[in-house]
Scaffold this motif. Structure first.
Motif, PDB file in Angstrom:
ATOM      1  N   SER A  90       0.833  -1.198   0.000  1.00  0.00           N
ATOM      2  CA  SER A  90       0.000   0.000   0.000  1.00  0.00           C
ATOM      3  C   SER A  90       0.871   1.254   0.000  1.00  0.00           C
ATOM      4  CB  SER A  90      -0.912   0.007   1.225  1.00  0.00           C
ATOM      5  OG  SER A  90      -1.821  -1.061   1.181  1.00  0.00           O
ATOM      6  N   ILE A  91       0.398   2.251  -0.714  1.00  0.00           N
ATOM      7  CA  ILE A  91       1.088   3.538  -0.776  1.00  0.00           C
ATOM      8  C   ILE A  91       0.752   4.339   0.483  1.00  0.00           C
ATOM      9  CG2 ILE A  91       1.314   5.679  -2.083  1.00  0.00           C
ATOM     10  CD1 ILE A  91       0.357   4.041  -4.555  1.00  0.00           C
ATOM     11  N   THR A  92       1.782   4.702   1.242  1.00  0.00           N
ATOM     12  CA  THR A  92       1.588   5.492   2.460  1.00  0.00           C
ATOM     13  C   THR A  92       2.629   6.609   2.505  1.00  0.00           C
ATOM     14  OG1 THR A  92       3.113   4.222   3.862  1.00  0.00           O
ATOM     15  CG2 THR A  92       0.831   3.409   3.693  1.00  0.00           C
ATOM     16  N   PRO A  93       2.334   7.709   3.192  1.00  0.00           N
ATOM     17  CA  PRO A  93       3.307   8.801   3.309  1.00  0.00           C
ATOM     18  C   PRO A  93       4.620   8.345   3.950  1.00  0.00           C
ATOM     19  CG  PRO A  93       1.136   9.564   3.955  1.00  0.00           C
ATOM     20  CD  PRO A  93       1.027   8.077   3.791  1.00  0.00           C
ATOM     21  N   GLU A  94       4.544   7.435   4.914  1.00  0.00           N
ATOM     22  CA  GLU A  94       5.762   6.965   5.589  1.00  0.00           C
ATOM     23  C   GLU A  94       6.672   6.222   4.616  1.00  0.00           C
ATOM     24  OE1 GLU A  94       2.578   7.816   8.318  1.00  0.00           O
ATOM     25  OE2 GLU A  94       2.651   6.386   6.643  1.00  0.00           O
ATOM     26  N   ARG A  95       6.095   5.370   3.783  1.00  0.00           N
ATOM     27  CA  ARG A  95       6.903   4.636   2.807  1.00  0.00           C
ATOM     28  C   ARG A  95       7.427   5.552   1.708  1.00  0.00           C
ATOM     29  NH1 ARG A  95       2.603  -0.341   2.795  1.00  0.00           N
ATOM     30  NH2 ARG A  95       3.512  -1.501   4.558  1.00  0.00           N
ATOM     31  N   VAL A  99      10.913   5.249  -0.474  1.00  0.00           N
ATOM     32  CA  VAL A  99      10.861   4.717  -1.842  1.00  0.00           C
ATOM     33  C   VAL A  99       9.968   5.612  -2.696  1.00  0.00           C
ATOM     34  CG1 VAL A  99      11.247   2.343  -1.091  1.00  0.00           C
ATOM     35  CG2 VAL A  99       8.898   3.196  -1.328  1.00  0.00           C
ATOM     36  N   ALA A 100      10.059   5.411  -4.019  1.00  0.00           N
ATOM     37  CA  ALA A 100       9.217   6.145  -4.967  1.00  0.00           C
ATOM     38  C   ALA A 100       8.192   5.187  -5.557  1.00  0.00           C
ATOM     39  CB  ALA A 100      10.071   6.747  -6.078  1.00  0.00           C
ATOM     40  N   PHE A 101       6.920   5.521  -5.422  1.00  0.00           N
ATOM     41  CA  PHE A 101       5.847   4.669  -5.924  1.00  0.00           C
ATOM     42  C   PHE A 101       5.381   5.103  -7.312  1.00  0.00           C
ATOM     43  CE2 PHE A 101       5.208   3.820  -1.363  1.00  0.00           C
ATOM     44  CZ  PHE A 101       4.980   2.446  -1.381  1.00  0.00           C
ATOM     45  N   THR A 102       4.905   4.126  -8.082  1.00  0.00           N
ATOM     46  CA  THR A 102       4.083   4.449  -9.232  1.00  0.00           C
ATOM     47  C   THR A 102       2.703   4.869  -8.732  1.00  0.00           C
ATOM     48  OG1 THR A 102       3.231   2.178  -9.373  1.00  0.00           O
ATOM     49  CG2 THR A 102       5.216   2.700 -10.677  1.00  0.00           C
ATOM     50  N   GLN A 103       1.859   5.288  -9.656  1.00  0.00           N
ATOM     51  CA  GLN A 103       0.448   5.439  -9.316  1.00  0.00           C
ATOM     52  C   GLN A 103      -0.086   4.076  -8.903  1.00  0.00           C
ATOM     53  OE1 GLN A 103      -2.213   5.838 -12.927  1.00  0.00           O
ATOM     54  NE2 GLN A 103      -0.205   6.073 -13.908  1.00  0.00           N
ATOM     55  N   ASN A 104      -1.205   4.057  -8.206  1.00  0.00           N
ATOM     56  CA  ASN A 104      -1.721   2.785  -7.711  1.00  0.00           C
ATOM     57  C   ASN A 104      -2.240   1.906  -8.859  1.00  0.00           C
ATOM     58  OD1 ASN A 104      -4.058   4.226  -8.298  1.00  0.00           O
ATOM     59  ND2 ASN A 104      -4.950   4.039  -6.272  1.00  0.00           N
ATOM     60  N   TYR A 105      -2.018   0.602  -8.728  1.00  0.00           N
ATOM     61  CA  TYR A 105      -2.564  -0.328  -9.714  1.00  0.00           C
ATOM     62  C   TYR A 105      -3.752  -1.105  -9.153  1.00  0.00           C
ATOM     63  CZ  TYR A 105       0.757  -3.641  -7.478  1.00  0.00           C
ATOM     64  OH  TYR A 105       1.489  -4.400  -6.585  1.00  0.00           O
ATOM     65  N   THR A 106      -4.110  -0.855  -7.914  1.00  0.00           N
ATOM     66  CA  THR A 106      -5.427  -1.213  -7.387  1.00  0.00           C
ATOM     67  C   THR A 106      -5.930  -0.021  -6.597  1.00  0.00           C
ATOM     68  OG1 THR A 106      -4.768  -2.114  -5.230  1.00  0.00           O
ATOM     69  CG2 THR A 106      -4.721  -3.645  -7.103  1.00  0.00           C
ATOM     70  N   THR A 131       3.625  -8.004  10.376  1.00  0.00           N
ATOM     71  CA  THR A 131       4.623  -6.990  10.706  1.00  0.00           C
ATOM     72  C   THR A 131       4.863  -6.046   9.530  1.00  0.00           C
ATOM     73  OG1 THR A 131       5.734  -8.534  12.191  1.00  0.00           O
ATOM     74  CG2 THR A 131       7.005  -6.633  11.455  1.00  0.00           C
ATOM     75  N   GLY A 132       4.976  -4.763   9.815  1.00  0.00           N
ATOM     76  CA  GLY A 132       5.342  -3.790   8.800  1.00  0.00           C
ATOM     77  C   GLY A 132       4.240  -3.414   7.843  1.00  0.00           C
ATOM     78  N   THR A 133       2.982  -3.693   8.192  1.00  0.00           N
ATOM     79  CA  THR A 133       1.865  -3.378   7.312  1.00  0.00           C
ATOM     80  C   THR A 133       1.054  -2.207   7.865  1.00  0.00           C
ATOM     81  OG1 THR A 133       0.373  -4.926   8.437  1.00  0.00           O
ATOM     82  CG2 THR A 133       1.681  -5.790   6.601  1.00  0.00           C
ATOM     83  N   ILE A 134       0.188  -1.660   6.993  1.00  0.00           N
ATOM     84  CA  ILE A 134      -0.684  -0.585   7.451  1.00  0.00           C
ATOM     85  C   ILE A 134      -1.702  -1.101   8.463  1.00  0.00           C
ATOM     86  CG2 ILE A 134      -0.395   0.856   5.414  1.00  0.00           C
ATOM     87  CD1 ILE A 134      -2.968  -0.263   4.296  1.00  0.00           C
ATOM     88  N   ARG A 135      -2.002  -2.404   8.407  1.00  0.00           N
ATOM     89  CA  ARG A 135      -2.911  -2.977   9.403  1.00  0.00           C
ATOM     90  C   ARG A 135      -2.269  -2.977  10.787  1.00  0.00           C
ATOM     91  NH1 ARG A 135      -3.858  -3.692   4.016  1.00  0.00           N
ATOM     92  NH2 ARG A 135      -2.243  -5.261   4.081  1.00  0.00           N
TER      93      ARG A 135
END
Length: 242
Positions: A90-95, A99-106, A131-135
Motif C-alpha cells: 500500500s502507498i503510504t506517506p511513511e513509505r 521509496v518512490a511509488f508508481t500510481q496505484n494499480y489497485t 509486521t510492517g503493514t498498514i494494518r
C-alpha cells in the motif's frame, strides 16, 4: 526508518542503474495470495505475476522475479538486491519517505477483521497483524486493543485459529478465501476499514526513469480497461476497480 533513509541517500549516486541493466528484477513476497504466491513448481504466481509480466511487456523491458520476506522487502530494494517491489504494498506517506511509488494499480481496498465469532469487540481484543503493514500500524493506534505481529499473513490467521489472538486484521481480498475455506470456523467481524492509498510498485528514489516507465505502463492498462479486467479475474468480482 532512519537506517532506510541513510541507505537511500547512499544509493543516490547510482541513479538510473536499473535501466542500464539487461534485466529488471521484480521483488515480491510470494506469500500473499491472491496477489502473489508460489505455485507447485516454486514459481511466482497470482495477480501481481500476471500484472508485472504485462507491465514489463508494455515498458519493453526484460524482467525476472525475486522473492523476499516482507519484513526486509524495502531495505533489500534500497540496497540493490532487486530493482522494484510489486508485492501488495500500500502507498503510504511513511513509505514515500524511503521509496518512490508508481500510481496505484489497485484502488484502496478495505481491510477487515476475522475471528471465530462475530461478537468479538476489536477495541478490546488481541489482534494479529502482519509486521510492517498498514494494518499493524492501525492496530497500534487503537487504545484498548493489543497488537501481536507475525511475519506472514497466513500466520495471523493461524494465530486466530489456534487461540493466540482474538482477531486478525488483513486485506479483505486475502481474507475472503480463508473464511470461505474454514468451513464456518472463521467469520468477518464488524465493518470494513479503508486504509492506505491503494497498491503501487515501489522503486529506489534514485531510479526515476525506471519508475516512470512502469508508471506509464500502469496508466496504459487503466486507459484500455485491461487493468480492471485483470483485477476482476484475479481478485474477484467484489474488488474495487478504476
Amino acid at each position: 526508518m532512519k537506517n532506510l533513509l541513510i541507505g537511500t541517500a547512499v544509493l543516490a549516486m547510482t541513479a538510473g542503474a536499473a535501466l542500464a541493466q539487461d534485466v529488471v528484477r521484480l521483488g515480491t513476497e510470494g506469500a500473499y495470495p491472491p496477489y502473489n504466491f508460489l505455485d507447485d513448481n516454486g514459481e511466482v504466481a497470482g495477480f501481481e505475476r500476471f500484472l508485472g509480466d504485462e507491465l514489463c511487456k508494455r515498458a519493453e523491458l526484460t524482467c525476472e522475479w525475486v522473492t523476499n520476506d516482507w519484513d526486509s522487502i524495502i531495505p533489500n530494494l534500497v540496497s540493490g538486491n532487486y530493482d522494484a517491489i510489486i508485492a501488495g504494498m500500500s502507498i503510504t506517506p511513511e513509505r514515500e519517505e524511503v521509496v518512490a511509488f508508481t500510481q496505484n494499480y489497485t484502488p484502496p481496498s478495505p481491510s477487515s477483521y476475522v475471528g471465530t465469532s462475530d461478537g468479538i469487540d476489536p477495541t478490546t481484543a488481541v489482534i494479529a497483524a502482519q509486521t510492517g503493514t498498514i494494518r499493524a500500524a492501525h492496530v497500534s493506534t487503537m487504545e484498548g486493543a493489543t497488537l501481536v505481529e507475525f511475519p506472514s499473513p497466513d500466520e495471523t490467521v493461524a494465530a486466530v485459529m489456534g487461540g493466540e489472538a482474538d482477531l486478525t486484521l488483513a486485506d479483505k481480498d486475502f481474507l475472503i478465501p480463508a473464511v470461505e475455506e474454514s468451513g464456518g470456523a472463521l467469520v468477518f467481524v464488524g465493518d470494513d476499514i479503508p486504509l492506505g492509498g491503494g497498491i503501487g510498485m515501489a522503486f529506489r528514489q534514485s531510479d526515476p526513469e525506471l519508475r516512470d516507465k512502469f508508471d506509464a505502463a500502469v496508466q496504459s492498462m487503466k486507459d484500455d480497461g485491461t487493468l480492471n479486467e485483470m483485477i476482476l479475474e484475479h481478485l474477484g468480482a467484489n474488488s474495487p476497480t478504476f
